[in-house]
Design a protein around this motif. Structure first.
Motif, mmCIF file in Angstrom:
data_model
loop_
_atom_site.group_PDB
_atom_site.id
_atom_site.type_symbol
_atom_site.label_atom_id
_atom_site.label_comp_id
_atom_site.label_asym_id
_atom_site.label_seq_id
_atom_site.Cartn_x
_atom_site.Cartn_y
_atom_site.Cartn_z
ATOM 1 N N GLU A 70 0.848 -1.202 0.000
ATOM 2 C CA GLU A 70 0.000 0.000 0.000
ATOM 3 C C GLU A 70 0.888 1.260 0.000
ATOM 4 O O GLU A 70 0.672 2.194 -0.777
ATOM 5 C CB GLU A 70 -0.938 -0.042 1.217
ATOM 6 N N HIS A 77 1.639 4.254 -3.295
ATOM 7 C CA HIS A 77 1.528 5.721 -3.266
ATOM 8 C C HIS A 77 2.862 6.407 -3.562
ATOM 9 O O HIS A 77 2.879 7.496 -4.148
ATOM 10 C CB HIS A 77 0.903 6.168 -1.947
ATOM 11 N N GLN A 110 -9.199 -0.299 -0.558
ATOM 12 C CA GLN A 110 -8.428 0.804 -1.156
ATOM 13 C C GLN A 110 -7.783 0.348 -2.462
ATOM 14 O O GLN A 110 -7.651 1.136 -3.400
ATOM 15 C CB GLN A 110 -7.357 1.288 -0.165
ATOM 16 N N HIS A 151 -7.321 1.894 -6.209
ATOM 17 C CA HIS A 151 -6.080 1.972 -7.005
ATOM 18 C C HIS A 151 -6.350 1.512 -8.436
ATOM 19 O O HIS A 151 -5.953 2.163 -9.396
ATOM 20 C CB HIS A 151 -4.986 1.050 -6.439
ATOM 21 N N HIS A 178 -10.585 6.593 -2.230
ATOM 22 C CA HIS A 178 -9.554 5.862 -1.492
ATOM 23 C C HIS A 178 -9.449 6.401 -0.068
ATOM 24 O O HIS A 178 -9.358 5.653 0.889
ATOM 25 C CB HIS A 178 -8.226 6.021 -2.226
HETATM 26 ZN ZN LIG Z 1 -3.669 3.127 -1.311
#
Ligand SMILES: [Zn+2]
Length: 244
Positions: free
Chosen positions: A170, A174, A212, A216, A238
């Protein structure tokens, strides 16, 4: 007209209503981006490396000189920051030949005591603005292969079972997103924000991270076809995923 608060006071006129904040920005009392001290930079960078599993509780950290060079700050600042983190219980200093500075075995327990929902809300709001801005800025202008690595990450996340591995992926998503859309400097900037958030917020549950990850996938699909509005919407969604 002189402001009642003085020359440097707020610019609000008495009786004048402030504009209502944009949805999702309500909890953003201040914007705190890279405006952090060298010491905070060291903390956030170490927190991010723990989240990315580059170092684990019990591991020895690189020497202060190495960290100073990597972060572009003075060695004395790094030493002070490490000292502070030892005092907080995040790190352990051991003397002797096998000595050095280590990530404390109880890292997660100590971090849990530092959570601060208000500061996290303001950083989250800032991170959201950053990603919305990056998406809006680059939608329709991305080379076709730019999102390939991110798509692979989404697939990896779909298959991951281990909660720590999910959190690692995760964070990676990002960071890689920031780099794909904004370049290496923006990746560093996003990394500072994400590292600080690791210290301020409880880690999301695997169910939240999986939800989430659907955002994405949607974001990448919309970016891939150059659709700015739906892509920005996926970024906002998100942020609003909550444990069900
Ligand atoms: Zn994320």
């Amino acid at each position: 007209m002189v402001n009642a608060a003085g020359k440097f006071g707020p610019y609000d006129q008495p009786g004048q209503a402030r504009p209502a904040p944009v949805a999702g920005m309500r909890n953003a009392p201040l914007l705190s981006g890279r405006g952090q001290t060298g010491s905070e930079l060291v903390r956030s960078r170490i927190a991010l490396q723990v989240r990315l599993k580059s170092v684990s509780p019990g591991d020895r950290l690189p020497d202060a000189g190495v960290l100073a060079e990597e972060l572009g700050i003075s060695e004395i600042t790094v030493r002070r920051a490490l000292e502070g983190m030892c005092q907080d219980g995040l790190l352990d200093r051991r003397r002797g030949r096998a000595g050095g500075t280590f990530v404390a075995p109880g890292w997660d327990t100590v971090v849990a005591l530092m959570h601060d929902a208000d500061e996290a809300a303001s950083l989250n709001a800032f991170h959201l603005l950053l990603e919305c801005g990056l998406v809006a800025h680059s939608a329709g202008e991305l080379p076709v292969d730019r999102l390939e690595g991110l798509r692979t990450l989404v697939d990896e996340m779909d298959l991951a079972d281990d909660p720590a591995r999910l959190l690692e992926l995760e964070a990676r998503f990002h960071l890689d997103l920031a780099e794909a859309l904004g370049g290496p400097g923006i990746r560093e900037f996003a990394g500072d924000l994400l590292g600080r958030l690791c210290l301020l917020l409880p880690a999301p549950t695997p169910a939240v991270v999986r939800a989430q990850n659907r955002c994405h996938a949607e974001l990448l699909a919309e970016l891939g076809r150059g659709a700015m509005d739906p892509a920005v919407r996926a970024v906002k969604q998100h942020q609003h995923v909550r444990p069900s």
